[in-house]
Design a protein around this motif. Sequence first.
Motif, PDB file in Angstrom:
ATOM      1  N   LYS A 188       0.823  -1.202   0.000  1.00 14.04           N
ATOM      2  CA  LYS A 188       0.000   0.000   0.000  1.00 14.04           C
ATOM      3  C   LYS A 188       0.866   1.264   0.000  1.00 14.04           C
ATOM      4  O   LYS A 188       0.555   2.245  -0.686  1.00 14.04           O
ATOM      5  N   LEU A 189       1.931   1.243   0.777  1.00 14.85           N
ATOM      6  CA  LEU A 189       2.848   2.389   0.804  1.00 14.85           C
ATOM      7  C   LEU A 189       3.485   2.596  -0.564  1.00 14.85           C
ATOM      8  O   LEU A 189       3.580   3.729  -1.065  1.00 14.85           O
ATOM      9  N   TYR A 236       7.693  -3.354  -9.733  1.00 13.59           N
ATOM     10  CA  TYR A 236       8.290  -3.021  -8.440  1.00 13.59           C
ATOM     11  C   TYR A 236       7.575  -3.735  -7.295  1.00 13.59           C
ATOM     12  O   TYR A 236       8.198  -4.102  -6.291  1.00 13.59           O
ATOM     13  N   ALA A 237       6.278  -3.951  -7.438  1.00 15.79           N
ATOM     14  CA  ALA A 237       5.535  -4.686  -6.417  1.00 15.79           C
ATOM     15  C   ALA A 237       6.055  -6.116  -6.306  1.00 15.79           C
ATOM     16  O   ALA A 237       6.200  -6.654  -5.194  1.00 15.79           O
ATOM     17  N   LEU A 238       6.332  -6.749  -7.448  1.00 17.72           N
ATOM     18  CA  LEU A 238       6.885  -8.107  -7.422  1.00 17.72           C
ATOM     19  C   LEU A 238       8.248  -8.127  -6.745  1.00 17.72           C
ATOM     20  O   LEU A 238       8.569  -9.039  -5.967  1.00 17.72           O
ATOM     21  N   GLY A 262      11.333  -9.504  -1.607  1.00 14.52           N
ATOM     22  CA  GLY A 262      12.415  -9.020  -0.762  1.00 14.52           C
ATOM     23  C   GLY A 262      13.565  -8.418  -1.535  1.00 14.52           C
ATOM     24  O   GLY A 262      14.681  -8.319  -1.016  1.00 14.52           O
ATOM     25  N   GLU A 263      13.305  -7.964  -2.764  1.00 17.65           N
ATOM     26  CA  GLU A 263      14.374  -7.443  -3.614  1.00 17.65           C
ATOM     27  C   GLU A 263      14.331  -5.933  -3.767  1.00 17.65           C
ATOM     28  O   GLU A 263      15.121  -5.362  -4.516  1.00 17.65           O
ATOM     29  N   LEU A 264      13.402  -5.264  -3.063  1.00 18.66           N
ATOM     30  CA  LEU A 264      13.229  -3.834  -3.288  1.00 18.66           C
ATOM     31  C   LEU A 264      13.238  -3.057  -1.985  1.00 18.66           C
ATOM     32  O   LEU A 264      12.598  -3.446  -1.011  1.00 18.66           O
ATOM     33  N   GLN A 265      13.975  -1.968  -2.007  1.00 23.84           N
ATOM     34  CA  GLN A 265      13.913  -0.974  -0.946  1.00 23.84           C
ATOM     35  C   GLN A 265      13.431   0.327  -1.567  1.00 23.84           C
ATOM     36  O   GLN A 265      13.816   0.658  -2.685  1.00 23.84           O
ATOM     37  N   PHE A 266      12.567   1.035  -0.865  1.00 25.22           N
ATOM     38  CA  PHE A 266      12.105   2.303  -1.433  1.00 25.22           C
ATOM     39  C   PHE A 266      11.968   3.355  -0.357  1.00 25.22           C
ATOM     40  O   PHE A 266      11.800   3.053   0.834  1.00 25.22           O
ATOM     41  N   LYS A 315      12.296   7.007  -4.537  1.00 22.12           N
ATOM     42  CA  LYS A 315      13.571   6.385  -4.912  1.00 22.12           C
ATOM     43  C   LYS A 315      13.490   4.902  -4.575  1.00 22.12           C
ATOM     44  O   LYS A 315      13.180   4.527  -3.446  1.00 22.12           O
ATOM     45  N   MET A 316      13.729   4.048  -5.592  1.00 23.37           N
ATOM     46  CA  MET A 316      13.634   2.605  -5.407  1.00 23.37           C
ATOM     47  C   MET A 316      14.961   1.941  -5.756  1.00 23.37           C
ATOM     48  O   MET A 316      15.569   2.242  -6.784  1.00 23.37           O
ATOM     49  N   LEU A 317      15.402   1.033  -4.886  1.00 19.48           N
ATOM     50  CA  LEU A 317      16.656   0.311  -5.084  1.00 19.48           C
ATOM     51  C   LEU A 317      16.377  -1.181  -5.163  1.00 19.48           C
ATOM     52  O   LEU A 317      15.792  -1.753  -4.252  1.00 19.48           O
TER      53      LEU A 317
END
Length: 390
Positions: free
Chosen positions: A309-310, A358-360, A365-369, A378-380
Amino acid sequence: MNVITTTQGLIEFCTAISNDAFITVDTEFLRETTYWPKLCLVQVAGEDHAAVIDPLAAGIDMSPFWAVMDNRDILKVFHAARQDLEIFYQESGRLPTPLFDTQIAGMVLGLGEQISYGDLIHHYTGTRLDKSERFTDWSRRPLSPAQLTYALADVVPLRVAYGKIMGDLAARKRTVWALEEHAPLLKLALYAQDPHDAWQRVKLKPHRLKEWGVLVELSRWREAEAQRLNVPRGRILKDDMLQEVVLRAPTTREMLFNTRGLNRGIEPYVEAILEAINTGITRTAESLPPLKPHRPFPPKLNVVVDMLKLLLRAVAEAHDVAPKVLATNDDLQALAQYHEKAEIDALNGWRKTLFGTYALQLVKGELQFGLNEKSQLKMLNTTTGEVVVV
């Protein structure tokens, strides 16, 4: 004001707009007391001509108009086209082609999930439309000048708005998005009203085979009867009563009338209802449409949904799109449970580009934002090291 009430007048008008690149189209209809909508008016505006067509006029042949609707060289522009298309399909057996829906375009331009026609026109032209005739009886004749003026206002300002919408789509590189969103609107199953598919319109998820069979059979019977009598399906059996009957599956007259809330208004249909119930009870799993198993959402995944949701809100704000346009709460739960196997719109087309990919990554567990110093999203990707700033 051009009001067309004769076949010859319709031929002349259709000839006049036959070389236009696009026309704007709307309808006025009644359906409060009928199953099938009653077409009362058709409004059309071309580049230099506009008219109100009266399909109820004595002796008028609508064939020239249907030929325009079939002309692939003319784009038909509607706003919130679903009900108009249903009427045209029932009247002519075909859908207008090609077509463009400005409400859909407004959605992908960030104007809300279902922007009204009045708000769309005000947004693009600054004009506030007079809606005083909104609830008029369009089947009564003669039509007043105020009614005709109101009717034409549903297509004439749309010519200007359409041009500005196309400019906005091009400037924001969202033309393809809008065109992709039209695909569901063109599915004939939406307009065919096959009684065998009527169960899909009932908000009930049966958990047992017997309930499933009764739902399919009872919904089919009700839809066919409503069509035969040309009355709203709720006049035959209201949705809440249908659901109650499905869950109880009464097999006798006495049991049927013991169903909570059921009244004697169904008396003419008692035998038909019992026959549908008894047929439904005997249906085998193989003879029924596939039923997706009901799987309660695992509470432990609620934290994943909260994170989604965030992300959804951040992406939606960054791209000026309503969050529900990108994904619903059910979509987020499906993503949390099934990842790339989730059968949702968010994993297709432009929604996947903006949010789904990005949701996937997040659920795996592959995304930090977060936000950068300019308050931009900003997404890593922690696996590839890729950084995306939206």
